[in-house]
Write a protein that holds these residues in place. Structure first.
Motif, PDB file in Angstrom:
ATOM      1  N   GLN A 174       1.070  -1.189   0.161  1.00 46.07           N
ATOM      2  CA  GLN A 174      -0.055   0.002  -0.249  1.00 46.07           C
ATOM      3  C   GLN A 174       0.887   1.124   0.080  1.00 46.07           C
ATOM      4  N   GLU A 175       2.102   1.190   0.619  1.00 48.00           N
ATOM      5  CA  GLU A 175       3.070   2.403   0.698  1.00 48.00           C
ATOM      6  C   GLU A 175       3.256   2.655  -0.668  1.00 48.00           C
ATOM      7  N   LEU A 176       3.466   1.863  -1.554  1.00 47.87           N
ATOM      8  CA  LEU A 176       4.026   2.291  -2.718  1.00 47.87           C
ATOM      9  C   LEU A 176       3.086   3.040  -3.543  1.00 47.87           C
ATOM     10  N   LEU A 177       1.637   2.875  -3.250  1.00 50.19           N
ATOM     11  CA  LEU A 177       0.654   3.778  -3.740  1.00 50.19           C
ATOM     12  C   LEU A 177       0.339   5.134  -2.701  1.00 50.19           C
ATOM     13  N   LEU A 178       0.683   5.061  -1.800  1.00 52.33           N
ATOM     14  CA  LEU A 178       0.326   6.164  -0.826  1.00 52.33           C
ATOM     15  C   LEU A 178       1.579   7.211  -0.527  1.00 52.33           C
ATOM     16  N   THR A 179       2.684   6.904  -1.581  1.00 49.52           N
ATOM     17  CA  THR A 179       3.855   7.631  -1.767  1.00 49.52           C
ATOM     18  C   THR A 179       3.908   8.527  -2.624  1.00 49.52           C
ATOM     19  N   GLU A 180       4.191   9.692  -2.634  1.00 56.82           N
ATOM     20  CA  GLU A 180       4.278  10.548  -4.011  1.00 56.82           C
ATOM     21  C   GLU A 180       5.862  10.400  -4.664  1.00 56.82           C
ATOM     22  N   PHE A 181       5.583  10.344  -6.240  1.00 53.49           N
ATOM     23  CA  PHE A 181       6.849  10.345  -7.132  1.00 53.49           C
ATOM     24  C   PHE A 181       7.634  11.505  -6.762  1.00 53.49           C
ATOM     25  N   PRO A 182       8.919  11.325  -6.680  1.00 45.63           N
ATOM     26  CA  PRO A 182       9.870  10.339  -7.171  1.00 45.63           C
ATOM     27  C   PRO A 182      10.159   8.949  -6.187  1.00 45.63           C
ATOM     28  N   LYS A 183       9.568   9.077  -5.045  1.00 45.90           N
ATOM     29  CA  LYS A 183       9.868   8.050  -4.079  1.00 45.90           C
ATOM     30  C   LYS A 183       8.922   6.875  -4.118  1.00 45.90           C
ATOM     31  N   GLY A 184       7.629   7.188  -4.553  1.00 48.22           N
ATOM     32  CA  GLY A 184       6.434   6.463  -4.724  1.00 48.22           C
ATOM     33  C   GLY A 184       5.830   6.598  -6.067  1.00 48.22           C
ATOM     34  N   LEU A 185       4.648   6.031  -6.357  1.00 46.44           N
ATOM     35  CA  LEU A 185       3.710   5.907  -7.531  1.00 46.44           C
ATOM     36  C   LEU A 185       2.887   7.118  -8.040  1.00 46.44           C
ATOM     37  N   ALA A 186       2.319   7.880  -6.766  1.00 47.46           N
ATOM     38  CA  ALA A 186       1.364   8.684  -6.799  1.00 47.46           C
ATOM     39  C   ALA A 186       1.973   9.948  -7.535  1.00 47.46           C
ATOM     40  N   VAL A 187       1.216  10.600  -8.733  1.00 46.42           N
ATOM     41  CA  VAL A 187       1.820  11.844  -9.451  1.00 46.42           C
ATOM     42  C   VAL A 187       0.848  12.525  -9.535  1.00 46.42           C
ATOM     43  N   HIS A 188       1.210  13.879  -9.367  1.00 49.25           N
ATOM     44  CA  HIS A 188       0.160  15.015  -9.280  1.00 49.25           C
ATOM     45  C   HIS A 188       0.511  16.176 -10.250  1.00 49.25           C
ATOM     46  N   ASN A 189       0.908  15.867 -11.264  1.00 44.17           N
ATOM     47  CA  ASN A 189       1.187  16.510 -12.606  1.00 44.17           C
ATOM     48  C   ASN A 189      -0.113  16.671 -13.304  1.00 44.17           C
ATOM     49  N   TYR A 190      -1.210  17.281 -12.673  1.00 47.31           N
ATOM     50  CA  TYR A 190      -2.435  17.357 -13.572  1.00 47.31           C
ATOM     51  C   TYR A 190      -2.440  18.381 -14.766  1.00 47.31           C
ATOM     52  N   LYS A 191      -2.027  19.402 -14.464  1.00 48.18           N
ATOM     53  CA  LYS A 191      -1.850  20.564 -15.472  1.00 48.18           C
ATOM     54  C   LYS A 191      -1.122  20.015 -16.789  1.00 48.18           C
ATOM     55  N   GLU A 192      -0.295  19.095 -16.793  1.00 47.00           N
ATOM     56  CA  GLU A 192       0.568  18.444 -17.970  1.00 47.00           C
ATOM     57  C   GLU A 192      -0.117  17.404 -18.344  1.00 47.00           C
ATOM     58  N   GLY A 193      -1.285  16.756 -17.784  1.00 43.66           N
ATOM     59  CA  GLY A 193      -1.998  15.638 -18.423  1.00 43.66           C
ATOM     60  C   GLY A 193      -1.584  14.418 -17.620  1.00 43.66           C
ATOM     61  N   PHE A 194      -0.603  14.471 -16.764  1.00 41.79           N
ATOM     62  CA  PHE A 194      -0.018  13.187 -16.051  1.00 41.79           C
ATOM     63  C   PHE A 194      -0.205  13.221 -14.489  1.00 41.79           C
ATOM     64  N   GLY A 195      -1.379  12.959 -14.057  1.00 39.90           N
ATOM     65  CA  GLY A 195      -1.841  12.846 -12.750  1.00 39.90           C
ATOM     66  C   GLY A 195      -2.293  11.544 -12.314  1.00 39.90           C
ATOM     67  N   THR A 196      -2.597  11.132 -11.059  1.00 42.69           N
ATOM     68  CA  THR A 196      -3.342   9.986 -10.863  1.00 42.69           C
ATOM     69  C   THR A 196      -4.585  10.155 -10.832  1.00 42.69           C
ATOM     70  N   VAL A 197      -5.465   9.643 -11.551  1.00 51.07           N
ATOM     71  CA  VAL A 197      -6.828   9.814 -11.775  1.00 51.07           C
ATOM     72  C   VAL A 197      -7.531   8.580 -10.940  1.00 51.07           C
ATOM     73  N   HIS A 198      -6.888   7.427 -10.802  1.00 52.31           N
ATOM     74  CA  HIS A 198      -7.486   6.606  -9.788  1.00 52.31           C
ATOM     75  C   HIS A 198      -6.183   5.334  -9.477  1.00 52.31           C
ATOM     76  N   SER A 199      -6.486   4.719  -8.290  1.00 50.45           N
ATOM     77  CA  SER A 199      -5.441   4.120  -7.907  1.00 50.45           C
ATOM     78  C   SER A 199      -6.200   2.713  -7.179  1.00 50.45           C
ATOM     79  N   ILE A 200      -5.640   1.702  -7.419  1.00 52.61           N
ATOM     80  CA  ILE A 200      -6.522   0.504  -6.945  1.00 52.61           C
ATOM     81  C   ILE A 200      -5.375  -0.413  -6.435  1.00 52.61           C
ATOM     82  N   LEU A 201      -5.635  -1.208  -5.288  1.00 48.92           N
ATOM     83  CA  LEU A 201      -4.923  -2.614  -4.783  1.00 48.92           C
ATOM     84  C   LEU A 201      -5.989  -3.463  -4.848  1.00 48.92           C
TER      85      LEU A 201
END
Length: 367
Positions: A287-314
Motif C-alpha cells: 500500500q505504501e507504494l501507492l501512498l507515496t508521491e513520485f519520485p519516491k512512490g507511484l502517486a503523481v500529481h502533474n495534472y496540468k500537464e495531463g499526467f496525474g493519478t486519476v485512480h489508484s487500486i489495490l
C-alpha cells in the motif's frame, strides 16, 4: 486545487438492457450527445467491419451499444465508440505480487493510472452481463475498461507502451489494424477465468494498440503481454512478482521503440526495488507504494500537464476485493468494494492538487 466528481455505476441485465441503463445515466448531461455521437457517419464498410470484429471478440458489446444509442434516439453507427475501439491513453504503474512474496500468502495487483482528469471517465463500474463473468473496474469511453477483477479471480490491467495509439491529436496512428486496449481488457474480464484462458484469447485477436498488459489470477499465476506495432510478446512470471510501466520490456519491442520517458523507468525501478528485496512483503508495504508521491512512490500529481493519478487500486485477488481511490490516494479517501458489489455512493467529490515536477519530468532516455 480543482474538484471533480467520481462516479459509480452498477450495471446488471442483458447487454441491451445495460446499454439502455447507461443511456439513462447520461440523459441529463448536456454534453452527452456531442460526447458520444457524431452526425458524420463513417462508411458502411468500415462500420460493419468494426461491428463484426467486436461481435467476434467481445460478444454482447454491440447489443449494449445498440441499447445505448437507441436510448438517445440515434443509430448505433453514429457512436464515436466504434471509431475509438478499432484501431485514450495514459501513464500507468502495474505490479502483480504473488503468494510466495506476500506475508499473508495472497495474490495482489496494484495499479496507478495517470492521466488528465479532463479526459478520464472517473467512473468505477460493477458490470454483471447475463451469461458473462461479473467484474468491477474503471470504464474508458464508458463501454471499455482500463482494468478490473472478475468473480473468478482474474485481474487484467493495461498500461500504454510508448506513445499512445489512437485517432486523436498527440497520439500516433496505428501501424497495424486491431482492437483498442479498452475492448481487449473488457473481453478478458467477461470471458476468461484464469491466466491461461486470457493468454489464449489475446493470442487469437487482432491488436492495434501498443501496450503492456498485466494478467494475474487468484491461483498465483501471472503473465505480461507486450504489443508494439504488430509485435506480440508474452512473459510468464518467473519470480514472485511481475511489474510494468510505460516502456518496452521485451528486447524485440525495445529495438522498435525510439526512446522512453525517464519517469517510466523511475517508476519501474521503484516497483522492482520493493519487490526484489529479500523476505516477504506485508500488505502495508504494498500500500505504501501507492501512498507515496513520485519520485519516491507511484502517486503523481502533474495534472496540468495531463499526467496525474486519476485512480489508484489495490486488487486482492484471493479475497475478490478492491481498495481504490478516485484521484490520488494522498489527496482523497481510499474506499473498499467487493467484486460484483454495489457501492453506497454513486458520486464522490475528488480533489486534484497540482504539482509541477519540472521539465526533467519529460526527459526521454534510450530504450
Amino acid at each position: 486545487m480543482k474538484t471533480n466528481t467520481g462516479q459509480f455505476a452498477f450495471l446488471q441485465g442483458s447487454s441491451y438492457e445495460i446499454g439502455q441503463q447507461q443511456a439513462g445515466e447520461f440523459q441529463n448531461n448536456p454534453f452527452a450527445k456531442s460526447l458520444f455521437f457524431t452526425e458524420k457517419l463513417i462508411s458502411n464498410n468500415t462500420y460493419f467491419e468494426m461491428k463484426a470484429q467486436i461481435e467476434q471478440y467481445c460478444p454482447g458489446l454491440n447489443k449494449e451499444l445498440e441499447g445505448f444509442a437507441e436510448g438517445f434516439g440515434y443509430a448505433p453507427e453514429q457512436l464515436n465508440f466504434y471509431q475509438n475501439a478499432w484501431l485514450i491513453p495514459g501513464g500507468c504503474s502495474l505490479g502483480a505480487i504473488l503468494p510466495g512474496k506476500m506475508a499473508d500468502g495472497k495474490t495482489y495487483v496494484l495499479r496507478n493510472y495517470d492521466l488528465s482528469p479532463n479526459i478520464s471517465d472517473m467512473r468505477l463500474c460493477t458490470t454483471n452481463v447475463e451469461g458473462k463473468y461479473t467484474h468491477t473496474g474503471f470504464s474508458v469511453s464508458t463501454f471499455g475498461r482500463s482494468e478490473g477483477l472478475n468473480d473468478k479471480g482474474l485481474c487484467v490491467a493495461f498500461a500504454s507502451c510508448g506513445m499512445p495509439i489512437g485517432n486523436y491529436p498527440g497520439m500516433r496512428p496505428p501501424v497495424v489494424p486491431g482492437l483498442q486496449f479498452m475492448v481487449i481488457v473488457r473481453t478478458l474480464l467477461e470471458n476468461c477465468k484464469n491466466v491461461e484462458e486470457a493468454i489464449y484469447t489475446v493470442n487469437n485477436m487482432p491488436i492495434g494498440t501498443n501496450m503492456n498488459l498485466l494478467i494475474a489470477d487468484a491461483s498465483g499465476d501471472a503473465a505480461l503481454i507486450g504489443t508494439y506495432d504488430g509485435v506480440r510478446e508474452i512473459k510468464r512470471a518467473e519470480l514472485d512478482y511481475l511489474i510494468a510501466t510505460n516502456h518496452g520490456l521485451f528486447p524485440t519491442i525495445q529495438e522498435k521503440e525510439p526512446g522512453k520517458l525517464e519517469h517510466s523507468q523511475l517508476r519501474y525501478d521503484i516497483l522492482e526495488k520493493k519487490c526484489k528485496e529479500n523476505g516477504k512483503r506485508s500488505i502495508d508495504e504494498i500500500q505504501e507504494l501507492l501512498l507515496t508521491e513520485f519520485p519516491k512512490g507511484l502517486a503523481v500529481h502533474n495534472y496540468k500537464e495531463g499526467f496525474g493519478t486519476v485512480h489508484s487500486i489495490l486488487f486482492n485477488l484471493t479475497d475478490l476485493q478492491l481498495e481504490f481511490s478516485f484521484g490520488s490516494p494522498l489527496q482523497n479517501q481510499v474506499n473498499k468494494i467487493g467484486v460484483g458489489d454495489n457501492f453506497a455512493k454513486t458520486q464522490i467529490p475528488v480533489e486534484f492538487c497540482n504539482k509541477s515536477y519540472g521539465t526533467e519530468f519529460w526527459k526521454i532516455i534510450k530504450s
